[in-house]
Scaffold this active site. Structure first.
Site, PDB file in Angstrom:
ATOM      1  N   GLU A 197     -71.305 -12.213  27.041  1.00 20.15           N
ATOM      2  CA  GLU A 197     -72.000 -12.261  28.336  1.00 20.15           C
ATOM      3  C   GLU A 197     -73.416 -11.688  28.279  1.00 20.15           C
ATOM      4  O   GLU A 197     -73.803 -10.879  29.118  1.00 20.15           O
ATOM      5  CB  GLU A 197     -71.166 -11.549  29.415  1.00 20.15           C
ATOM      6  CG  GLU A 197     -69.762 -12.132  29.550  1.00 20.15           C
ATOM      7  CD  GLU A 197     -68.924 -11.480  30.633  1.00 20.15           C
ATOM      8  OE1 GLU A 197     -69.341 -10.447  31.180  1.00 20.15           O
ATOM      9  OE2 GLU A 197     -67.832 -12.009  30.924  1.00 20.15           O
ATOM     10  N   GLU A 304     -61.325 -18.109  27.174  1.00 17.27           N
ATOM     11  CA  GLU A 304     -60.684 -17.322  28.239  1.00 17.27           C
ATOM     12  C   GLU A 304     -60.232 -18.225  29.380  1.00 17.27           C
ATOM     13  O   GLU A 304     -60.362 -17.883  30.559  1.00 17.27           O
ATOM     14  CB  GLU A 304     -61.660 -16.256  28.763  1.00 17.27           C
ATOM     15  CG  GLU A 304     -62.197 -15.349  27.671  1.00 17.27           C
ATOM     16  CD  GLU A 304     -63.076 -14.219  28.192  1.00 17.27           C
ATOM     17  OE1 GLU A 304     -63.044 -13.892  29.383  1.00 17.27           O
ATOM     18  OE2 GLU A 304     -63.821 -13.652  27.360  1.00 17.27           O
TER      19      GLU A 304
HETATM   20  C1  XIL Z   1     -61.057  -8.563  31.794  1.00 14.76           C
HETATM   21  C2  XIL Z   1     -59.593  -8.154  31.655  1.00 14.76           C
HETATM   22  O1  XIL Z   1     -58.797  -9.296  31.824  1.00 14.76           O
HETATM   23  C3  XIL Z   1     -59.256  -7.118  32.683  1.00 14.76           C
HETATM   24  O2  XIL Z   1     -57.940  -6.611  32.464  1.00 14.76           O
HETATM   25  C4  XIL Z   1     -60.247  -5.981  32.626  1.00 14.76           C
HETATM   26  O3  XIL Z   1     -59.991  -5.072  33.674  1.00 14.76           O
HETATM   27  C5  XIL Z   1     -61.672  -6.501  32.739  1.00 14.76           C
HETATM   28  O4  XIL Z   1     -61.903  -7.442  31.732  1.00 14.76           O
HETATM   29  N1  XIL Z   1     -64.705 -11.907  30.731  1.00 14.76           N
HETATM   30  C6  XIL Z   1     -64.349 -11.277  29.570  1.00 14.76           C
HETATM   31  C7  XIL Z   1     -63.079 -10.535  29.509  1.00 14.76           C
HETATM   32  O5  XIL Z   1     -65.025 -11.445  28.542  1.00 14.76           O
HETATM   33  O6  XIL Z   1     -63.153  -9.476  28.586  1.00 14.76           O
HETATM   34  C8  XIL Z   1     -62.676 -10.028  30.862  1.00 14.76           C
HETATM   35  O7  XIL Z   1     -61.401  -9.422  30.744  1.00 14.76           O
HETATM   36  C9  XIL Z   1     -62.656 -11.150  31.865  1.00 14.76           C
HETATM   37  C10 XIL Z   1     -64.012 -11.786  31.980  1.00 14.76           C
END
Ligand code: XIL
Length: 408
Positions: A197, A304
């Site tokens: 990100e 994701e």
């Molecule tokens: C999220 C997790 O799913 C949560 O449990 C945590 O509280 C926050 O992070 N983008 C990403 C992930 O790259 O690492 C994130 O994961 C969701 C959005």
């Protein structure tokens, strides 16, 4: 305070979501594939039983006849799921993972705050539980993530920022961290999301204005990739981001990628988070995102994937958050409709993925609807973003993906 308060993520997603969600409106979306993906189900389940399913989400084929996702897509891409070690002891996640996944990723325990809460302290215990599980089950592990603004413990930045040695000190901390972590997992992970990100959500701004960026400009991205490559020359190195399905965000990310490639930075793949919803994006945007990386001779991973059932307006991602779609409850007509649209979107996406040769891995950001980060993001509200329901049964999304003849 946890580094993962929803507000941080809201800030991160605000502009993107405004762009994306207002651009897409509430349109139909989810046009549904025709099942032309070209793979065949390995299940002995009769097609007629699937085809005779009514459009009601309550009538679905017998779960015992469900083919394994990893088998369905063998030769196409790895099927991954995000997991936390504690959930391996709980039967829904474990059973689904063991049957369907040939790749896993740590939902949280391989992020910097979890691995190294203070300088020089490394705790690999939880992450190693995932490695052990993966090795016992012949699964790959994706590493997530070496650098992320939302998981950057303060110790990285400690010191007098006006001192002439400050930048060197912070750079060395970053490089030491990456070297130690990549060395620990060498040979155990197949890919690393090296930076996560780093693209901005704001028009006219390419890079996220993170602490890393404020100190180093874009050089920190180069430092991170080079340190990872040096520590583990064989692992595939990814730049990972959300919103690549939005053409403007995609352009910013690819601008960063090209800048780094021009400098000889060893970026080998683009990770597309694909936190999407049942109604957005259209398939063409996903194709454009994947093509952009492919055209630079990079590998694609969907990293994701989850498909929210709520098509929220951009304001839902604002501060304050307003206008979010109200929670729908299982059994309601609305819920059943959302699940049907979601199933169409899953089918459309997996058809698209399976038809390509540049996408090597598709990871869902969770396992089943009993646990998803979307239950608290962008607001507290139960969501149902996966192919398996809260009890672990395959949903119509699952059947839509594995069986071209399944009538949603
Ligand atoms: C999220 C997790 O799913 C949560 O449990 C945590 O509280 C926050 O992070 N983008 C990403 C992930 O790259 O690492 C994130 O994961 C969701 C959005």
């Amino acid at each position: 305070m946890s580094p993962f308060t929803p507000s941080r993520r809201v800030v991160g997603l605000t502009a993107l979501s405004t762009l994306v969600l207002t651009a897409c409106g509430g349109g139909g979306g989810g046009g549904g594939g025709t099942g032309g993906g070209g793979w065949s189900s390995s299940s002995s389940r009769s097609t007629s039983s699937a085809s005779s399913s009514s459009s009601s989400s309550s009538v679905l084929p017998d779960p015992a006849t469900a083919p394994a996702l990893k088998t369905t897509f063998a030769g196409k891409f790895k099927v991954g799921m995000a997991i936390e070690p504690a959930r391996l002891n709980e039967s829904i996640s474990r059973t689904i993972l063991e049957k369907h996944a040939n790749s896993i990723v740590a939902e949280n325990v391989m992020k910097p705050h979890a691995i190294s809460p203070s300088e020089g302290v490394y705790n690999f215990t939880e992450a190693d539980k995932l490695i052990t599980f993966a090795q016992a089950n012949g699964m790959e592990v994706r590493g997530h993530a070496l650098l992320w603004h939302a998981s950057a413990p303060d110790w990285f930045f400690a010191g007098d920022a006006t001192s002439p040695t400050y930048k060197d000190t912070v750079r060395k901390r970053l490089e030491d961290y990456i070297t130690t972590v990549c060395t620990h997992f060498k040979g155990k992970v197949v890919a690393w999301d090296v930076v996560n990100e780093v693209a901005s959500d704001n028009s006219g701004e390419t890079y996220r204005n993170s602490r890393w960026y404020q100190i180093f400009g874009n050089d920190y991205i180069e430092y991170a990739f080079r340190a990872a490559k040096l520590a583990d020359p064989d692992v595939k190195l990814f730049i990972n981001d959300y919103g690549t399905e939005d053409p403007l965000k995609l352009a910013r990310l690819m601008n960063i990628v090209q800048t780094m490639l021009d400098r000889g930075v060893p970026i080998e793949g683009v990770g597309h988070q694909f936190h999407i919803n049942s109604y957005w994006p259209p398939a063409g945007n996903v194709t454009a995102a994947l093509d952009a990386a492919k055209n630079k001779r990079l590998i694609n991973h969907a990293t994701e994937l989850d498909i929210s059932i709520y098509n929220d307006p951009g304001s839902c991602y604002g501060t304050p958050s307003t206008g979010c779609i109200a929670q729908v409850n299982p059994g309601s007509a609305q819920y059943n409709n959302h699940l049907r649209v979601q199933a169409s979107k899953y089918r459309e996406l997996f058809n698209l993925f399976a038809a390509r040769t540049d996408i090597e891995s598709v990871t869902m950001w969770g396992v089943a609807d009993d646990h998803t980060w979307l239950d608290s993001f962008p607001v507290a509200r139960k969501n149902y973003p996966f192919m398996f329901d809260t009890t672990g049964r395959p949903k119509n999304s699952f059947w839509a993906v594995v069986d071209p003849a399944f009538v949603i």
